[in-house]
Design an enzyme around this catalytic site. Sequence first.
Site, PDB file in Angstrom:
ATOM      1  N   HIS A 133      42.957  -1.832 -11.730  1.00 50.05           N
ATOM      2  CA  HIS A 133      42.828  -0.372 -11.654  1.00 50.05           C
ATOM      3  C   HIS A 133      43.804   0.304 -12.622  1.00 50.05           C
ATOM      4  CE1 HIS A 133      41.659  -1.372  -7.272  1.00 50.05           C
ATOM      5  NE2 HIS A 133      40.552  -0.973  -7.852  1.00 50.05           N
ATOM      6  N   LYS A 135      34.994   0.605   4.903  1.00 51.21           N
ATOM      7  CA  LYS A 135      35.692  -0.562   4.336  1.00 51.21           C
ATOM      8  C   LYS A 135      36.867  -1.010   5.201  1.00 51.21           C
ATOM      9  CE  LYS A 135      34.822  -1.322  -0.475  1.00 51.21           C
ATOM     10  NZ  LYS A 135      35.418  -1.423  -1.824  1.00 51.21           N
ATOM     11  N   ARG A 172      33.680  -5.007 -14.397  1.00 53.23           N
ATOM     12  CA  ARG A 172      34.366  -6.290 -14.523  1.00 53.23           C
ATOM     13  C   ARG A 172      33.397  -7.387 -14.949  1.00 53.23           C
ATOM     14  NH1 ARG A 172      36.376  -6.430  -8.703  1.00 53.23           N
ATOM     15  NH2 ARG A 172      34.306  -5.522  -8.582  1.00 53.23           N
ATOM     16  N   SER A 230      40.458  -5.932  -4.606  1.00 58.01           N
ATOM     17  CA  SER A 230      41.457  -5.660  -3.569  1.00 58.01           C
ATOM     18  C   SER A 230      41.266  -6.599  -2.373  1.00 58.01           C
ATOM     19  CB  SER A 230      41.368  -4.204  -3.133  1.00 58.01           C
ATOM     20  OG  SER A 230      41.566  -3.373  -4.252  1.00 58.01           O
TER      21      SER A 230
HETATM   22  N1  COA Z   1      39.945  -3.736 -11.539  1.00 57.41           N
HETATM   23  C1  COA Z   1      40.175  -4.352 -10.387  1.00 57.41           C
HETATM   24  N2  COA Z   1      39.404  -4.208  -9.310  1.00 57.41           N
HETATM   25  C2  COA Z   1      38.375  -3.383  -9.412  1.00 57.41           C
HETATM   26  C3  COA Z   1      38.062  -2.693 -10.583  1.00 57.41           C
HETATM   27  C4  COA Z   1      38.911  -2.906 -11.690  1.00 57.41           C
HETATM   28  N3  COA Z   1      38.704  -2.325 -12.859  1.00 57.41           N
HETATM   29  N4  COA Z   1      36.958  -1.973 -10.369  1.00 57.41           N
HETATM   30  C5  COA Z   1      36.597  -2.196  -9.119  1.00 57.41           C
HETATM   31  N5  COA Z   1      37.442  -3.052  -8.532  1.00 57.41           N
HETATM   32  C6  COA Z   1      37.369  -3.609  -7.192  1.00 57.41           C
HETATM   33  C7  COA Z   1      37.844  -2.715  -6.127  1.00 57.41           C
HETATM   34  O1  COA Z   1      39.193  -2.994  -5.804  1.00 57.41           O
HETATM   35  C8  COA Z   1      36.936  -3.056  -5.000  1.00 57.41           C
HETATM   36  O2  COA Z   1      37.426  -4.175  -4.325  1.00 57.41           O
HETATM   37  P1  COA Z   1      37.201  -4.335  -2.775  1.00 57.41           P
HETATM   38  O3  COA Z   1      35.729  -4.106  -2.521  1.00 57.41           O
HETATM   39  O4  COA Z   1      37.641  -5.698  -2.578  1.00 57.41           O
HETATM   40  O5  COA Z   1      38.061  -3.289  -2.151  1.00 57.41           O
HETATM   41  C9  COA Z   1      35.669  -3.560  -5.608  1.00 57.41           C
HETATM   42  O6  COA Z   1      35.998  -3.847  -6.925  1.00 57.41           O
HETATM   43  C10 COA Z   1      34.562  -2.622  -5.525  1.00 57.41           C
HETATM   44  O7  COA Z   1      34.966  -1.487  -6.164  1.00 57.41           O
HETATM   45  P2  COA Z   1      34.100  -0.201  -6.130  1.00 57.41           P
HETATM   46  O8  COA Z   1      32.686  -0.501  -6.239  1.00 57.41           O
HETATM   47  O9  COA Z   1      34.710   0.669  -7.150  1.00 57.41           O
HETATM   48  O10 COA Z   1      34.294   0.335  -4.715  1.00 57.41           O
HETATM   49  P3  COA Z   1      35.363   1.264  -4.302  1.00 57.41           P
HETATM   50  O11 COA Z   1      35.496   1.073  -2.866  1.00 57.41           O
HETATM   51  O12 COA Z   1      36.609   1.041  -5.064  1.00 57.41           O
HETATM   52  O13 COA Z   1      34.791   2.740  -4.656  1.00 57.41           O
HETATM   53  C11 COA Z   1      33.387   4.709  -4.413  1.00 57.41           C
HETATM   54  C12 COA Z   1      33.476   3.183  -4.321  1.00 57.41           C
HETATM   55  C13 COA Z   1      34.543   5.354  -3.690  1.00 57.41           C
HETATM   56  C14 COA Z   1      33.462   5.126  -5.864  1.00 57.41           C
HETATM   57  C15 COA Z   1      32.033   5.159  -3.827  1.00 57.41           C
HETATM   58  O14 COA Z   1      31.888   4.569  -2.569  1.00 57.41           O
HETATM   59  C16 COA Z   1      31.920   6.673  -3.682  1.00 57.41           C
HETATM   60  O15 COA Z   1      31.696   7.359  -4.646  1.00 57.41           O
HETATM   61  N6  COA Z   1      32.117   7.171  -2.445  1.00 57.41           N
HETATM   62  C17 COA Z   1      32.015   8.597  -2.145  1.00 57.41           C
HETATM   63  C18 COA Z   1      30.722   8.915  -1.364  1.00 57.41           C
HETATM   64  C19 COA Z   1      29.589   9.120  -2.318  1.00 57.41           C
HETATM   65  O16 COA Z   1      29.588  10.001  -3.147  1.00 57.41           O
HETATM   66  N7  COA Z   1      28.567   8.274  -2.160  1.00 57.41           N
HETATM   67  C20 COA Z   1      27.425   8.293  -3.035  1.00 57.41           C
HETATM   68  C21 COA Z   1      27.745   7.557  -4.313  1.00 57.41           C
HETATM   69  S1  COA Z   1      26.316   6.880  -5.015  1.00 57.41           S
END
Ligand code: COA
Length: 164
Positions: free
Chosen positions: A17, A41, A92, A130
């Site tokens: 991140h 989550k 990724r 994470s």
């Molecule tokens: N480096 C390291 N880890 C990364 C990364 C990076 N560059 N990018 C993503 N990850 C990891 C995250 O840590 C996460 O790990 P985890 O699932 O083990 O916690 C995983 O990859 C998935 O990441 P991501 O898909 O980005 O999920 P998120 O939980 O971090 O974020 C939101 C998702 C918050 C962006 C999304 O749920 C959202 O927009 N929510 C708001 C509600 C909404 O508008 N919904 C409609 C959207 S379509």
Amino acid sequence: MIVAIFPGTFDPITFGHLDIISRASKIVDKLIIGIAVNDRKNPIFTSEERLQIIRNQLKVSNFQNVEVKIFNGLLVDFMKRENAKINIRGLRVASDFTYEFQMSCINKKLDENVETVFLAALEGNQFISSTFVKEIALLGGDIEKFLPSEIARLLITKLNQTKH
Ligand code: COA
């Protein structure tokens, strides 16, 4: 003024991140890290704790144009409130693509002003997540390869507290 949001759960924030934050902050005027409350989550850190952890890390990394905020509800609504038109996402591995593509299309449908910009994760960060970091910590592995040592210590303390 170009304002972008980097949304995520950040439970906890990792070097992956931080790399995306560092690179995104160089191509926009203001970057807001949006901490999604995301109870689905079942995060180990509360959103307030995640806010504090990231805020401290931003000071350590000396990012000048980066803020951090908590948001509830839809990302597009948060973006509108913050006057942000760019949604930053890290890509990724190939398997991220389908989900990310879908999310970017849905966000565009919800608000046509939103553009999603993907940054490719650096080679060494492509496997970090994470959830894996938490699992390695729970099993006593070395997590300092994946996140700053101060945050690693907080995670281990938190996991020990929640074990009992
Ligand atoms: N480096 C390291 N880890 C990364 C990364 C990076 N560059 N990018 C993503 N990850 C990891 C995250 O840590 C996460 O790990 P985890 O699932 O083990 O916690 C995983 O990859 C998935 O990441 P991501 O898909 O980005 O999920 P998120 O939980 O971090 O974020 C939101 C998702 C918050 C962006 C999304 O749920 C959202 O927009 N929510 C708001 C509600 C909404 O508008 N919904 C409609 C959207 S379509």
